[in-house]
Design a protein around this motif. Structure first.
Motif, mmCIF file in Angstrom:
data_model
loop_
_atom_site.group_PDB
_atom_site.id
_atom_site.type_symbol
_atom_site.label_atom_id
_atom_site.label_comp_id
_atom_site.label_asym_id
_atom_site.label_seq_id
_atom_site.Cartn_x
_atom_site.Cartn_y
_atom_site.Cartn_z
ATOM 1 N N TYR A 162 -2.183 -103.835 -10.859
ATOM 2 C CA TYR A 162 -2.362 -104.763 -11.982
ATOM 3 C C TYR A 162 -1.927 -106.149 -11.539
ATOM 4 C CZ TYR A 162 2.383 -102.865 -12.430
ATOM 5 O OH TYR A 162 3.653 -102.409 -12.167
ATOM 6 N N GLY A 163 -2.326 -107.121 -12.322
ATOM 7 C CA GLY A 163 -2.167 -108.515 -11.923
ATOM 8 C C GLY A 163 -0.749 -108.948 -11.618
ATOM 9 N N THR A 164 0.219 -108.448 -12.393
ATOM 10 C CA THR A 164 1.582 -108.938 -12.215
ATOM 11 C C THR A 164 2.333 -108.210 -11.108
ATOM 12 O OG1 THR A 164 2.236 -107.459 -13.999
ATOM 13 C CG2 THR A 164 1.872 -109.753 -14.574
ATOM 14 N N LEU A 165 1.648 -107.273 -10.459
ATOM 15 C CA LEU A 165 2.283 -106.536 -9.363
ATOM 16 C C LEU A 165 2.494 -107.485 -8.175
ATOM 17 C CD1 LEU A 165 2.843 -103.446 -9.288
ATOM 18 C CD2 LEU A 165 0.850 -103.223 -7.840
ATOM 19 N N PRO A 166 3.682 -107.428 -7.530
ATOM 20 C CA PRO A 166 3.889 -108.296 -6.376
ATOM 21 C C PRO A 166 2.861 -108.015 -5.281
ATOM 22 C CG PRO A 166 5.900 -107.070 -6.920
ATOM 23 C CD PRO A 166 4.840 -106.608 -7.855
ATOM 24 N N PRO A 167 2.443 -109.065 -4.537
ATOM 25 C CA PRO A 167 1.341 -108.907 -3.579
ATOM 26 C C PRO A 167 1.538 -107.806 -2.553
ATOM 27 C CG PRO A 167 2.363 -111.078 -3.405
ATOM 28 C CD PRO A 167 2.919 -110.441 -4.619
ATOM 29 N N GLN A 168 2.769 -107.640 -2.042
ATOM 30 C CA GLN A 168 2.931 -106.603 -1.014
ATOM 31 C C GLN A 168 2.669 -105.215 -1.593
ATOM 32 O OE1 GLN A 168 5.214 -108.695 -2.043
ATOM 33 N NE2 GLN A 168 7.293 -107.944 -1.947
ATOM 34 N N GLN A 169 2.952 -105.044 -2.908
ATOM 35 C CA GLN A 169 2.661 -103.752 -3.529
ATOM 36 C C GLN A 169 1.181 -103.614 -3.817
ATOM 37 O OE1 GLN A 169 5.427 -103.393 -6.759
ATOM 38 N NE2 GLN A 169 6.493 -101.839 -5.770
ATOM 39 N N GLN A 170 0.546 -104.753 -4.120
ATOM 40 C CA GLN A 170 -0.901 -104.722 -4.325
ATOM 41 C C GLN A 170 -1.606 -104.314 -3.046
ATOM 42 O OE1 GLN A 170 -2.842 -108.135 -5.997
ATOM 43 N NE2 GLN A 170 -1.712 -107.975 -7.902
ATOM 44 N N GLN A 171 -1.060 -104.758 -1.918
ATOM 45 C CA GLN A 171 -1.658 -104.435 -0.631
ATOM 46 C C GLN A 171 -1.633 -102.940 -0.338
ATOM 47 O OE1 GLN A 171 -3.397 -106.188 1.675
ATOM 48 N NE2 GLN A 171 -3.414 -107.700 0.040
ATOM 49 N N ARG A 172 -0.672 -102.237 -0.940
ATOM 50 C CA ARG A 172 -0.510 -100.814 -0.644
ATOM 51 C C ARG A 172 -1.739 -99.983 -1.014
ATOM 52 N NH1 ARG A 172 3.904 -98.499 -3.577
ATOM 53 N NH2 ARG A 172 3.363 -96.625 -2.441
ATOM 54 N N ILE A 173 -2.520 -100.463 -1.962
ATOM 55 C CA ILE A 173 -3.700 -99.692 -2.358
ATOM 56 C C ILE A 173 -4.695 -99.529 -1.225
ATOM 57 C CG2 ILE A 173 -3.550 -100.344 -4.796
ATOM 58 C CD1 ILE A 173 -5.999 -102.205 -4.158
ATOM 59 N N PHE A 174 -4.554 -100.364 -0.180
ATOM 60 C CA PHE A 174 -5.477 -100.250 0.943
ATOM 61 C C PHE A 174 -5.011 -99.248 1.993
ATOM 62 C CE2 PHE A 174 -6.221 -104.563 -0.773
ATOM 63 C CZ PHE A 174 -7.526 -104.358 -1.185
ATOM 64 N N GLU A 175 -3.841 -98.666 1.797
ATOM 65 C CA GLU A 175 -3.360 -97.628 2.714
ATOM 66 C C GLU A 175 -4.349 -96.474 2.688
ATOM 67 O OE1 GLU A 175 0.554 -96.444 1.494
ATOM 68 O OE2 GLU A 175 1.379 -98.444 1.842
ATOM 69 N N PRO A 176 -4.555 -95.811 3.862
ATOM 70 C CA PRO A 176 -5.486 -94.681 3.854
ATOM 71 C C PRO A 176 -4.921 -93.514 3.038
ATOM 72 C CG PRO A 176 -4.426 -94.904 6.002
ATOM 73 C CD PRO A 176 -4.006 -96.085 5.193
ATOM 74 N N ALA A 177 -5.842 -92.683 2.562
ATOM 75 C CA ALA A 177 -5.430 -91.522 1.771
ATOM 76 C C ALA A 177 -4.575 -90.599 2.635
ATOM 77 C CB ALA A 177 -6.668 -90.795 1.267
ATOM 78 N N PRO A 178 -3.646 -89.858 2.034
ATOM 79 C CA PRO A 178 -2.814 -88.954 2.824
ATOM 80 C C PRO A 178 -3.670 -87.853 3.469
ATOM 81 C CG PRO A 178 -2.491 -88.572 0.493
ATOM 82 C CD PRO A 178 -3.321 -89.803 0.607
ATOM 83 N N SER A 179 -3.241 -87.360 4.649
ATOM 84 C CA SER A 179 -4.009 -86.306 5.318
ATOM 85 C C SER A 179 -3.639 -84.953 4.700
ATOM 86 C CB SER A 179 -3.734 -86.320 6.819
ATOM 87 O OG SER A 179 -2.404 -86.658 7.073
ATOM 88 N N PRO A 180 -4.559 -83.979 4.807
ATOM 89 C CA PRO A 180 -4.290 -82.672 4.200
ATOM 90 C C PRO A 180 -3.019 -82.036 4.778
ATOM 91 C CG PRO A 180 -6.284 -82.629 5.559
ATOM 92 C CD PRO A 180 -5.858 -84.036 5.477
ATOM 93 N N PHE A 181 -2.449 -81.083 4.017
ATOM 94 C CA PHE A 181 -1.206 -80.443 4.453
ATOM 95 C C PHE A 181 -1.378 -79.742 5.790
ATOM 96 C CE2 PHE A 181 -0.056 -80.527 -0.180
ATOM 97 C CZ PHE A 181 0.958 -81.454 -0.020
ATOM 98 N N LYS A 182 -2.570 -79.142 5.976
ATOM 99 C CA LYS A 182 -2.843 -78.532 7.273
ATOM 100 C C LYS A 182 -4.289 -78.812 7.634
ATOM 101 C CE LYS A 182 -4.017 -74.097 5.256
ATOM 102 N NZ LYS A 182 -3.408 -73.256 4.280
#
Lengths: 761, 368
Positions: A352-372
């Motif tokens: 959301y708009g008021t989120l600090p930029p470094q936290q906004q950037q986190r949405i671009f992190e790749p999805a987590p890999s499967p457990f196995k």
């Protein structure tokens, strides 16, 4: 003559220098591909690569890669040859390897196949973000045509900056030279600039001084479908300018949904439809209306996670609180699911708009890999406000969950309130949301409403900003643009008459317009500031109250987003920190305390973090302040301060506040916390975030917002006598109907009268 | 100001609150001193509130009250008002919200163009000068007649306070309409309805009476066996009289449920249980834990006795008794209390002997 000196020169002078000096274009000759910028000791005129820069106008065969180009007579083939290099047709430099990499990609874009089609259209008539402006450059040749420029507007500052950067890369020139950008409070252009990305608001401000926008040979309004206030005004304006300037070309770029509307508005101008590079999206509706859209949304996200193949999820919700709540619930449910059933990990991100930029950037992190390896897929779910609808693109999204609501800002002139309420989105908006699922591969969109609700309950288009805003600023701008008949201005969507009536009335009370609707001297001054009229008037009159330095800081602080950071997990500590700066008289003075402390601490980010202040907001306030100061100096508005040790230091500031905000005053109505706004008699509460401690019968407020309740936000304690003294026209008792406000004013008048009598004795 | 009105002060020379104004001569004689002036009344009537015209007289501490009621000074009046305000109930949050909402809704529906103050509105005046006529929209001149695009009213404000999805309101609205139209709802006979409600109420009351009779029974039995009401039961469930066996059983089930939940919470940090569907990976204990296989749950440390497990089996006697109508059950338990304990449930009294002298009889209705 050094290059920098040359760039500082103004255009007419530059023309001269062209004959004497070879340095119209960036003159470091040919840097080797390695990027070595060492200047070789050769006479530039002997340099074959720069030969085209000398005889300029006389010998067209020396135009370098652009030789043989005739303005508005070029073809794709010609441009392609010029683009193939090896030398940059605009800067004269050797093109880099990176350039060719990018070029390869550009040639594969769908629009590239339609370049000729576009050019044909462009040639024939006066009438799309990175490609079109470049196509225009190769054809319009603005730099060889009386040093004109091509302007491309963007609704958002960030877009203007990032697109300019991208295009500078594509053209292999330095950002700020041939390709630059200009946004409010930041100008990154040079006299060499031929392609200028700018916010629509900036172009509008330029039009105030140059009604015909003479410096541009072509204007491109991008993202026109977003229908920002400035774009709407620009369209009305440019429609008229084009009639008066046949040499000006105008291109409107918009999403295809409402293209016909634009076409019709611009007298059936030719239309070029460019297919988007998107994949099909399957749309699913719910069979029954949902009882609780939040609960339904979470359920849907979990269902997608357990049953659908790999791909990230985008969920649209309305606001910070709801989004954080949803993220918590999703996390809890997923933990349970993971324990009970065979599912992969699901990571949730709030946006959301008021989120600090470094936290906004986190949405671009790749999805987590499967457990196995080979197990059920891991994915991410981004829970976002509608900023992910247009302004932000997240790769990898395959599933969209759309409950159909968003928070919309709507101004209502009847009670002068800015409401921020959850309301159903439009069909266009729903389509835009669905489209987000098809950016990587074919996707799915889950609408949490029935198909018949989509057809019957949703409006076709989101209301353009012009219908949702206070028009005081717009009216002032239009006046400054030389438009007298506001009533018949060619709006694409005309606003409600009452909104304009309020705007005119307010400008009249602010003494920016006289009774005949003409700009006053104050109005002309106020229009020079990229600010709301109330703020501008306050700033201009502040020297009379001996506090223009402070009001300047305050104006800057009021122009930037939220100063105080209040993280969900640390609210108490944040509130304690805010108390350190609190001034008992209210929020404006508290903000000023923050700014002064910030400056005393040499603007340190660490200090801000420690005190739960937004470093970004403070820095941008600092920047805004510098820009405003420049305008004040230009307009010769003195910068003065009352000595801090004097008793009247804060009082003067509060009085100056009244000079701009006398129409935003509330009076205490009952023993509790309830206030009523003067004139409109609306019951309001002070927003709980206030720092005000003093028991204040009268308050000036910065905004009146309607969320869950009617709130007045950013308030400061004032004295009613000041109202009578500073704004006697607005506080004429006979204009008030019987009620507490009138009684209060009458009482104040009596008091003043008696005090004066005492003094006279 | 109303101060001017009170010029003929010479009528009240004796007014104590207003000393003779020293600068009276500067004032023009008031035009009000005509014979028709209502102020030209017997001085006695005017006296108390007679205000002074001397606005600049510091000695004058009275304020002209618009309604001449009595001699009340400004400060007195202020104090009185303040007191009244303090005494007044501070409005509750809900009340404030309601009032706020009302004034808002009212103002939001009222167009500024037709407002009583519209005539004086300078914004409107300017617009009229530009050729605007109220009732028409803004925009290009050609549009005025066609009137297609131009908006006449500002965008409305609608508060959404719940999380109902799009279309829900309408859907429920339609259902309500169906109800109103009598669609899908069987017609009700008011007589039948009243009768049903009455029976339901009577049964609920008897159910409560049966429950308290059960408790009385248990208490008699427990004291006889020297056992505390809530102490661990030593006899098997089935040996308890069927009359209150249900009570004991329900209580124990409740207790067990609570314990189980507690154990569950305690065991949350045990290693994760495998998924339901991987049957082959589970050993016997896991299956028991998951309720797939019969057996005792040992992992959770359940304090379940063998007997208890046995007791959860069918209890035909109890089932049969509970299937009886509540009136019948009540009648039987009351009779049991009478015959075994010489206790009348209705008199709430344990008689010394089986004669039960003084008790009117078996039924409740006999007890008046």
């Amino acid at each position: 003559m050094s290059t920098t000196e040359d760039r500082k020169r103004k255009k007419p002078q530059e023309k001269e220098s062209q004959t004497n000096s070879p340095k119209r274009h960036k003159s470091e000759p040919v840097s080797p591909p390695s990027g070595n910028t060492k200047k070789p000791e050769i006479d530039p005129s002997k340099n074959p690569y720069l030969a085209h820069t000398y005889p300029a106008e006389e010998n067209k065969s020396d135009w370098g890669p652009l030789a043989g180009f005739k303005r508005h007579r070029t073809t794709t083939k010609m441009a392609n040859i010029a683009e193939d290099g090896p030398f940059n047709p605009f800067s004269g430099n050797k093109l880099s390897d990176r350039y060719f990499n990018i070029l390869e990609g550009r040639r594969e874009l769908p629009i590239a196949a339609q370049r000729d089609e576009f050019l044909n259209m462009f040639h024939k008539s006066q009438t799309m973000t990175t490609q079109i402006p470049q196509y225009v450059l190769f054809d319009d040749l603005p730099h060889l045509n009386g040093y004109k420029q091509v302007a491309c507007t963007q609704p958002r500052r960030v877009a203007a900056m990032s697109v300019a950067k991208r295009v500078a890369d594509e053209m292999d020139v330095e950002l700020g030279h041939e390709v630059g950008y200009s946004i409010r409070f930041e100008d990154k252009t040079s006299p060499n600039t031929i392609l200028k990305y700018m916010t629509d608001g900036m172009l509008l401000r330029e039009a105030m001084h140059d009604h015909l926008l003479e410096r541009y040979s072509c204007i491109i309004l991008d993202e026109a479908h977003e229908r920002t206030l400035a774009t709407d005004i620009l369209m009305g304006l440019l429609k008229n300018v084009v009639e008066r300037r046949p040499d000006l070309k105008l291109i409107i770029m918009s999403a295809t949904l409402d293209a016909q509307k634009f076409q019709h508005y611009f007298n059936d101008a030719p239309l070029l439809a460019v297919p988007g590079r998107t994949h099909p999206v399957e749309i699913y509706y719910t069979p029954e209306p949902e009882r609780d859209y939040l609960e339904a949304a979470i359920r849907t996200v979990l269902q997608i996670h357990t049953t659908e193949p790999e791909g990230d999820i985008l969920l649209f919700l309305t606001g910070e609180e709801e989004i954080e709540d949803a993220c918590r619930k999703i996390n809890a449910e997923v933990d349970l699911l993971v324990r009970e059933a065979d599912v992969g990990p699901l990571k949730s991100y709030a946006l959301y708009g008021t989120l600090p930029p470094q936290q906004q950037q986190r949405i671009f992190e790749p999805a987590p890999s499967p457990f196995k390896p080979g197990g059920p897929p891991g994915r991410k779910v981004v829970v976002s406000t509608n900023i992910a609808e247009t302004s932000l693109t997240i790769d990898g999204i395959v599933y969209v969950v759309d409950p159909g609501f968003s928070k919309q800002k709507v101004y209502n002139p009847r009670i002068r309130v800015e409401s921020l309420l959850v309301s159903p989105i439009s069909k266009a908006s729903a389509q835009q949301r669905a489209g987000r699922a098809g950016r990587t591969r074919p996707g799915k969109c889950f609408r949490l409403y029935t198909e018949s609700a989509f057809k019957k309950e949703l409006i076709d288009q989101t209301y353009p900003e012009i219908l949702r805003s206070n028009l005081a600023n717009t009216v002032l701008e239009l006046k400054k643009l030389g438009i007298d008949d506001l009533v018949h201005f060619d709006f694409m969507d005309p606003p409600a008459p009452e909104t304009m009536m309020r705007a005119l009335e307010e400008l009249n009370y602010l003494a920016c317009l006289d009774d005949d609707g003409n700009l006053t001297t104050l109005g002309k001054l106020a229009a020079e500031f990229p600010l709301d009229p109330a703020l501008a008037v306050m700033l201009i009159s502040s020297p009379e109250f001996f506090c223009s330095n402070e009001i300047l800081s305050l104006t800057a602080l009021l122009s930037v987003p939220q100063l105080f950071v209040r993280p969900l997990n640390n609210r108490q500590r944040a509130d304690e920190m805010k108390k350190l700066f609190a001034h008992e008289d209210g929020d404006h003075l508290t903000m000023l305390n923050v700014y002064h402390a910030f400056k005393q601490q040499d603007s340190q980010p660490a200090w801000c973090r420690e005190h739960f202040l937004s470093y970004r907001a403070l820095q941008s306030a600092d920047n805004v302040r510098a820009q405003l100061q420049r305008i004040m100096e230009r307009l010769e508005i003195p910068l003065v301060s009352t000595d801090f040790s004097e008793k009247s230091y804060y009082e003067n500031i509060r009085r100056a506040l009244v000079s701009g905000f006398f129409m935003q005053v509330a009076m205490k109505n009952s023993p509790g916390k309830a206030y009523i706004t003067v004139k409109d008699n609306q019951d309001v509460l002070i927003h709980p975030s206030t720092a005000l401690e003093k028991d204040s019968p009268w308050l000036v407020y910065n905004e009146f917002v309607l969320t869950t309740k009617s709130f007045i936000r950013t308030v400061t304690h004032i004295r009613p006598e000041w109202l009578l003294e500073i704004a006697p026209g607005y506080y004429d008792v006979k204009d008030f109907r019987e009620g507490p406000v009138r009684t209060g004013l009458e009482r104040t008048m009596d008091k003043v009268r008696k005090r004066n009598a005492l003094k006279r004795r | 100001m109303s101060l001017k009105r009170s010029a003929p002060l010479d009528l009240s020379p004796s007014s104590p609150a207003s000393p003779p104004p020293p600068k009276r001569q500067h004032h023009k004689p008031a035009p009000l001193s005509s014979p028709h002036n209502p102020l030209q009344q017997p001085p006695s009537k005017l006296l108390p509130s007679a205000p002074t015209p001397e606005e600049d007289d510091y000695m004058n501490m009275t304020i002209p009250d618009p309604t001449p009621t009595g001699p009340e000074s400004y400060t007195e009046r202020l104090k009185r008002k303040q007191r009244a305000a303090e005494l007044a109930q501070p409005k509750s949050k809900a009340e404030l919200a309601r009032i706020g909402g009302r004034s808002r809704d009212e103002a939001l529906t009222k167009s500024l163009l037709w407002h009583e103050s519209a005539g004086a509105n300078k914004g409107l005046k300017m617009m009229k000068k530009m050729g605007f006529t109220p009732g028409s929209g803004l925009g290009r001149k050609e549009w005025e007649n066609g009137g297609d695009g131009a908006r006449l009213e500002p965008i409305g404000v609608s508060m959404k306070s719940d999380r109902a999805g799009i279309g829900l309101e309408k859907a429920t609205g339609e259902k309500m309409k169906d109800v109103a139209a009598g669609i899908g709802v069987e017609q009700l006979n008011p007589e039948e309805y009243r009768e049903r409600v009455r029976i339901q109420a009577r049964e609920a009351r008897m159910e409560a009476q049966f429950f308290s009779a059960q408790k009385v029974c248990e208490k008699f039995e427990d004291t006889e066996d020297n056992l505390g009401g809530n102490a661990q039961r030593s006899v098997p469930l089935k040996s308890i009289n069927v009359f209150w066996r249900g009570l004991v059983k329900a209580r124990e089930e409740r207790e067990r449920g609570r314990k189980m939940k507690h154990e569950m919470l305690q065991s949350l940090d045990l290693p994760r249980l495998p998924g339901y569907d991987r049957n082959h990976e589970l050993d016997h204990e896991d299956k028991v834990a998951l309720g797939i296989a019969p057996g005792r749950i040992r992992n959770f440390g359940m304090m379940v006795e063998d007997g208890a497990e046995y007791e959860t089996d069918e209890d035909e006697e109890l089932a049969e008794f509970e299937a009886l109508e509540v009136g019948e059950r009540l009648k039987r338990i009351v009779a049991h209390l009478r015959s075994k304990h010489n206790y009348c449930f209705w008199c709430k009294y344990q008689y010394p002997d089986g004669e039960m002298e003084g008790c009117p009889g078996l039924g409740e209705d006999l007890h008046g």
